[in-house]
Design an enzyme around this catalytic site. Structure first.
Site, PDB file in Angstrom:
ATOM      1  N   THR A   1       0.840  -1.186   0.000  1.00 37.59           N
ATOM      2  CA  THR A   1       0.000   0.000   0.000  1.00 37.59           C
ATOM      3  C   THR A   1       0.875   1.236   0.000  1.00 37.59           C
ATOM      4  O   THR A   1       1.601   1.495   0.952  1.00 37.59           O
ATOM      5  CB  THR A   1      -1.005   0.046   1.172  1.00 37.59           C
ATOM      6  OG1 THR A   1      -1.317   1.407   1.442  1.00 37.59           O
ATOM      7  CG2 THR A   1      -0.454  -0.593   2.414  1.00 37.59           C
ATOM      8  N   ILE A   2       0.805   1.914  -1.104  1.00 35.57           N
ATOM      9  CA  ILE A   2       1.613   3.113  -1.263  1.00 35.57           C
ATOM     10  C   ILE A   2       1.210   4.164  -0.224  1.00 35.57           C
ATOM     11  O   ILE A   2       2.011   4.995   0.180  1.00 35.57           O
ATOM     12  CB  ILE A   2       1.448   3.624  -2.725  1.00 35.57           C
ATOM     13  CG1 ILE A   2       2.637   4.450  -3.168  1.00 35.57           C
ATOM     14  CG2 ILE A   2       0.146   4.364  -2.906  1.00 35.57           C
ATOM     15  CD1 ILE A   2       2.689   4.676  -4.665  1.00 35.57           C
ATOM     16  N   ASP A   3      -0.060   4.081   0.252  1.00 32.33           N
ATOM     17  CA  ASP A   3      -0.576   5.061   1.216  1.00 32.33           C
ATOM     18  C   ASP A   3       0.011   4.913   2.618  1.00 32.33           C
ATOM     19  O   ASP A   3      -0.195   5.779   3.462  1.00 32.33           O
ATOM     20  CB  ASP A   3      -2.106   4.927   1.347  1.00 32.33           C
ATOM     21  CG  ASP A   3      -2.841   5.265   0.070  1.00 32.33           C
ATOM     22  OD1 ASP A   3      -2.183   5.726  -0.873  1.00 32.33           O
ATOM     23  OD2 ASP A   3      -4.063   5.074   0.031  1.00 32.33           O
TER      24      ASP A   3
ATOM     25  N   MET B   1      -1.699  10.634  -3.705  1.00 25.99           N
ATOM     26  CA  MET B   1      -2.448   9.455  -3.271  1.00 25.99           C
ATOM     27  C   MET B   1      -2.725   9.538  -1.769  1.00 25.99           C
ATOM     28  O   MET B   1      -2.030  10.222  -1.026  1.00 25.99           O
ATOM     29  CB  MET B   1      -1.655   8.178  -3.557  1.00 25.99           C
ATOM     30  CG  MET B   1      -1.465   7.887  -5.025  1.00 25.99           C
ATOM     31  SD  MET B   1      -0.135   8.865  -5.656  1.00 25.99           S
ATOM     32  CE  MET B   1       1.254   8.007  -5.026  1.00 25.99           C
TER      33      MET B   1
ATOM     34  N   GLU C   1      -6.028  12.477  -2.172  1.00 26.19           N
ATOM     35  CA  GLU C   1      -7.214  12.135  -2.981  1.00 26.19           C
ATOM     36  C   GLU C   1      -8.479  11.893  -2.161  1.00 26.19           C
ATOM     37  O   GLU C   1      -9.580  12.155  -2.615  1.00 26.19           O
ATOM     38  CB  GLU C   1      -6.927  10.901  -3.854  1.00 26.19           C
ATOM     39  CG  GLU C   1      -6.645   9.637  -3.060  1.00 26.19           C
ATOM     40  CD  GLU C   1      -6.457   8.399  -3.942  1.00 26.19           C
ATOM     41  OE1 GLU C   1      -5.502   7.662  -3.689  1.00 26.19           O
ATOM     42  OE2 GLU C   1      -7.248   8.188  -4.858  1.00 26.19           O
TER      43      GLU C   1
HETATM   44  P1  ATP Z   1      -5.088  -1.194  -3.416  1.00 23.48           P
HETATM   45  O1  ATP Z   1      -4.380  -0.646  -2.240  1.00 23.48           O
HETATM   46  O2  ATP Z   1      -4.336  -1.012  -4.676  1.00 23.48           O
HETATM   47  O3  ATP Z   1      -6.510  -0.766  -3.499  1.00 23.48           O
HETATM   48  P2  ATP Z   1      -6.250  -3.707  -2.705  1.00 23.48           P
HETATM   49  O4  ATP Z   1      -5.662  -5.032  -2.411  1.00 23.48           O
HETATM   50  O5  ATP Z   1      -7.048  -3.094  -1.608  1.00 23.48           O
HETATM   51  O6  ATP Z   1      -5.071  -2.781  -3.192  1.00 23.48           O
HETATM   52  P3  ATP Z   1      -8.610  -4.229  -4.275  1.00 23.48           P
HETATM   53  O7  ATP Z   1      -8.862  -3.942  -5.707  1.00 23.48           O
HETATM   54  O8  ATP Z   1      -9.512  -3.643  -3.264  1.00 23.48           O
HETATM   55  O9  ATP Z   1      -7.111  -3.809  -4.040  1.00 23.48           O
HETATM   56  O10 ATP Z   1      -8.628  -5.815  -4.049  1.00 23.48           O
HETATM   57  C1  ATP Z   1      -7.741  -6.690  -4.735  1.00 23.48           C
HETATM   58  C2  ATP Z   1      -8.328  -8.052  -4.892  1.00 23.48           C
HETATM   59  O11 ATP Z   1      -8.813  -8.551  -3.648  1.00 23.48           O
HETATM   60  C3  ATP Z   1      -9.486  -8.089  -5.872  1.00 23.48           C
HETATM   61  O12 ATP Z   1      -9.253  -9.135  -6.774  1.00 23.48           O
HETATM   62  C4  ATP Z   1     -10.711  -8.334  -5.002  1.00 23.48           C
HETATM   63  O13 ATP Z   1     -11.633  -9.149  -5.658  1.00 23.48           O
HETATM   64  C5  ATP Z   1     -10.148  -9.021  -3.787  1.00 23.48           C
HETATM   65  N1  ATP Z   1     -10.893  -8.658  -2.572  1.00 23.48           N
HETATM   66  C6  ATP Z   1     -11.150  -7.405  -2.151  1.00 23.48           C
HETATM   67  N2  ATP Z   1     -11.845  -7.415  -0.987  1.00 23.48           N
HETATM   68  C7  ATP Z   1     -12.039  -8.716  -0.676  1.00 23.48           C
HETATM   69  C8  ATP Z   1     -12.703  -9.415   0.393  1.00 23.48           C
HETATM   70  N3  ATP Z   1     -13.271  -8.751   1.391  1.00 23.48           N
HETATM   71  N4  ATP Z   1     -12.693 -10.759   0.380  1.00 23.48           N
HETATM   72  C9  ATP Z   1     -12.099 -11.436  -0.630  1.00 23.48           C
HETATM   73  N5  ATP Z   1     -11.460 -10.863  -1.662  1.00 23.48           N
HETATM   74  C10 ATP Z   1     -11.419  -9.520  -1.696  1.00 23.48           C
END
Ligand code: ATP
Ligand code: MG
Length: 461
Positions: free
Chosen positions: A231-233, A276, A332
């Site tokens: 997480t860049i944040d 961000m 953001e």
């Molecule tokens: P970023 O910081 O870039 O947003 P992130 O990991 O939070 O990273 P998301 O797009 O929210 O990015 O989620 C990444 C993957 O995790 C997606 O493929 C999504 O389907 C899955 N995912 C998100 N939330 C859940 C959850 N609660 N349970 C299972 N899978 C999840």
């Protein structure tokens, strides 16, 4: 305290396979074996090595003192004590491991958005797996989607493949949002014979990783699921910093400096930079602190008014009158209450934010036109330029150690854990403990006050 110990206990394969017997780690012996004839005779492989981490080694989070044993109450194990310690488990290689390297098929997947350092972590996971003696290593293309999309095939990984990938940004494997459900992912793991899964991603990805871990347990599968927080944040609880953050702050300087030069070179120039930070303003705060060129820093943690006598716009007018130019740095996720609510979500179900940077730009232009004061407004959104750069030196080191420790954690038999830097030590955390909510900038912290001292901005409420 007992509750704390239970919460931070690391899930282990022996929870479901109580009779699983560990074997001695060959990790360090291999490290000392000459590779391709290098260092001939330099290391003796039966030499004792003292670098293993004991399962009981801890990293202290904090010590809490109570005025009396009664006020320490149930938190305290010892009835006479007035203080408790909270700690997490140290990361690193264990002397006893729970996987035979020749029986391992390891997979790496990167999900969510891009972040500097993804390739560094992939590279280091592969290299460390090879040092343990693992031969079957694959990458799952384009995030969790790669588990279900029949058109996407596994990417074979080896030291040779990953040798130079850290020299460029992005992810060798590609990223995506959305994708299959947990059941399908676990079925796919079973089908492919994957028993170590390394998941690089943010809170959503980690929620997914934890669900995969739980599903594997339910199905009695000997699979280790290990997360590396991307997480860049920098918004993960308990961690000093996450990889990519340092690089982001450094890159953000360039945008801020450009905004400053634009503003400074124009008559009544105003430069606005959006950085961000969906729920946490760490990048905006640190970039403001390090640049020294920002007059107004706006973060998601603090509400602000744009209009009105104490709003951002009237302060901008004051800055134009007194300094002649001004620079605004906005995260953001800041000021979302000022924008029209939408229910639009991305493929992963995250709410798509309104563009606060564009809104401030438009409102600023409108305001100065209305009051008849000349203002030359320039807006810079460097988000995608920052996310795609390669990691800087300090993130490179962080990624290297995180990648190594992810592999050590898997071999140690843990699953459903993630790895991070905590009070300057590397530690393992049970996933739910670090993703329950985002880490935020504390508006009462000294760091935020240092930021305010640097900008000289008032409260905008
Ligand atoms: P970023 O910081 O870039 O947003 P992130 O990991 O939070 O990273 P998301 O797009 O929210 O990015 O989620 C990444 C993957 O995790 C997606 O493929 C999504 O389907 C899955 N995912 C998100 N939330 C859940 C959850 N609660 N349970 C299972 N899978 C999840
Ligand atoms: Mg997320």
């Amino acid at each position: 305290q007992k509750d704390f110990e239970a919460r931070f206990r690391l899930p282990h394969l022996t929870d479901i396979f109580p009779h699983a017997a560990p074997i001695p780690s060959t990790f360090c012996l291999k490290m000392r074996t000459p590779i391709d004839g290098d260092f001939p005779g330099h290391y003796s492989s039966d030499e004792e090595w003292h670098g293993y981490i004991n399962n009981n080694d801890r990293v202290l989070l904090k010590t809490i003192h109570y005025s009396s044993p009664t006020s320490a109450g149930a938190e305290c194990i010892d009835p006479d004590c007035t203080w408790v310690e909270q700690w997490v488990h140290r990361a690193g290689p264990r002397e006893k491991i729970y996987f035979r390297p020749e029986e391992v098929k390891a997979a790496i997947v990167t999900c969510g958005g891009l972040c500097p350092g993804l390739n560094d972590v992939i590279r280091q996971i592969v290299i460390t797996l090879e040092i343990y003696g693992v031969k079957k290593i694959v990458g799952i293309p384009f995030g969790y989607r790669g588990f279900s999309d029949k058109e996407l095939t596994e990417v074979p990984l080896s030291r040779k493949v990953v040798q130079n990938i850290h020299l460029s940004g992005g992810s060798l494997l590609g990223v995506s949002r959305g994708g299959p459900g947990v059941g399908d992912i676990v079925d796919s793991l079973e089908e492919r014979g994957i028993n170590m899964l390394f998941v690089l991603g943010g809170n959503g990805t980690h929620a997914g990783a934890n669900a995969i871990h739980n599903e594997c347990r339910k199905k009695q599968l000997k699979v280790s699921v290990i997360g590396v927080p991307k997480t860049i944040d920098n918004d993960i609880l308990l961690m000093d910093k996450t990889f990519g953050f340092d690089t982001a702050v450094e890159e953000a300087q360039r945008a801020i400096n450009s905004a400053y030069i634009e503003a400074h070179s124009a008559y009544h120039g105003i430069g606005i930079v959006k950085l961000m930070g969906r729920s946490s303003g760490f990048i905006a705060m640190q970039a403001t602190l390090s640049s020294g060129q920002v007059d107004i820093c706006l973060i998601p943690e603090l509400l602000f008014n744009l209009h009105g006598p104490h709003g951002v716009l009237s302060h901008l007018k004051y800055l134009l009158q007194t300094k002649g130019s001004a620079v605004v740095c906005v995260a953001e996720g800041a000021g979302q209450d000022l924008l029209q609510k939408t229910n639009i979500t991305d493929a992963s179900g995250n709410i798509v934010f309104g563009d606060i940077g564009v809104y401030i730009q438009q409102e600023t232009k409108k305001y100065f036109k209305e009051i008849g004061v000349h203002a030359d407004v320039k807006y810079i959104d460097p988000t995608y330029m920052i996310r795609a750069v390669r990691a800087n030196a300090s993130d490179g080191i962080l990624c290297t150690v995180l990648g190594q420790n992810a592999v050590h954690g898997a071999f140690a038999g843990y699953s459903g854990i993630t790895v991070g830097l905590c009070n300057t030590h590397y530690a393992y955390f049970p996933i739910p403990e670090v993703i329950s909510h985002p880490r935020l900038v504390d508006p009462n912290s000294r760091m935020w006050h240092r930021c305010l001292t640097s900008t000289g901005q008032p409260d905008f409420i």
